[in-house]
Design an enzyme around this catalytic site. Structure first.
Site: not given
Length: 259
Positions: A4, A32
């Site tokens: 992240d 993603h």
């Protein structure tokens, strides 16, 4: 640095400058998130460059590939008008993630509930285990269906014995697994290419190549917070997971969380 950090976003920003985007490790756990033309897209297996018409996307041998996940992701993209099949190429050496890998992932997490690894439950770890043990099925095996069926039977016997006798869960059905894989085999084999040669040719032509990592550095199997890590090398897997010579890498960009 456990994920992240915004890797997918940065890759998306850089793809206008490159001809190839390469996934070289991990599986369908990348997650993603990209925003293009105001639309949100989450890519877990297909390289982030697929949203750019100028980019060819490559999946290298270091990626464990789930046929079911690939088909789902392709369908979602194609329904939005993204041309996937003409711009995605896959190494025949990619290990396959099949239902028994997923079943094993879930069985282990349930068995060791008091001290789980926090696996994604997507079969990534067991698929890498098969690769190292030299018993796994690979994308290239799909070209010979008779041999594939025989190999699948043998490996499924191995997995089902453990699932039933040790983990006390239901076995994975052989025929359904075989039918599901063969239903999409032609699509997958139609995208198979010699990724190493493509990359070498691109390097000689001076084309820009972007290698897209799937996990943060602290999830590296060797250099991360073991045992709470992924099953592959993250940044260091570029060369072995694609066949691209490490001395040919001329720029490394790391993405770090600010908080």
């Amino acid at each position: 640095q456990w994920g992240d950090e915004g890797k997918g976003k940065i890759v998306d920003l850089l793809t206008d400058r490159v001809k190839y985007v390469v996934r070289y490790q991990g599986g369908r756990g990348a997650g993603h998130t990209l925003i293009l033309n105001g639309e949100k897209t989450v890519l877990r297996l297909i390289p982030s460059g697929i949203l750019r018409d100028n980019v060819t996307c490559l999946i290298g041998n270091g990626v464990v590939l789930s046929p079911a996940a690939l088909m789902q992701e392709m369908s979602e993209l194609e329904n939005r008008g993204v041309n996937v099949r003409d711009r995605l190429l896959i190494s025949e050496a990619c290990p396959l993630i099949l239902p028994y890998h997923v079943a094993m992932d879930h069985a282990r997490e349930a068995r060791w509930a008091k001290r789980p690894i926090r696996a994604t439950g997507r079969g990534i770890g067991p698929a890498y285990e098969d690769k190292v043990a030299r018993r796994g099925l690979r994308v290239g095996d799909l070209f010979d269906r008779a041999a594939f069926a025989e190999k699948l039977k043998n490996i499924l016997d191995y997995y089902n014995f453990q699932l039933v006798n040790y983990y006390k869960v239901e076995p994975v059905d052989y025929q359904k697994t075989l039918d599901d894989v063969f239903a999409v085999a032609d699509i997958i084999t139609g995208m198979v290419a010699d990724i190493t040669t493509i990359l070498d040719t691109a390097r000689k032509n001076g084309d820009n190549i972007l290698f897209e990592g799937a996990q943060g550095t602290m999830l590296d199997i060797d250099h991360g917070t073991y045992p709470y890590v992924t099953s592959s090398n993250t940044a260091g897997g570029v060369a072995s997971g694609s066949g691209f010579g490490p001395r040919n890498l001329d720029y490394v960009l790391g993405i770090i969380k600010a908080y």
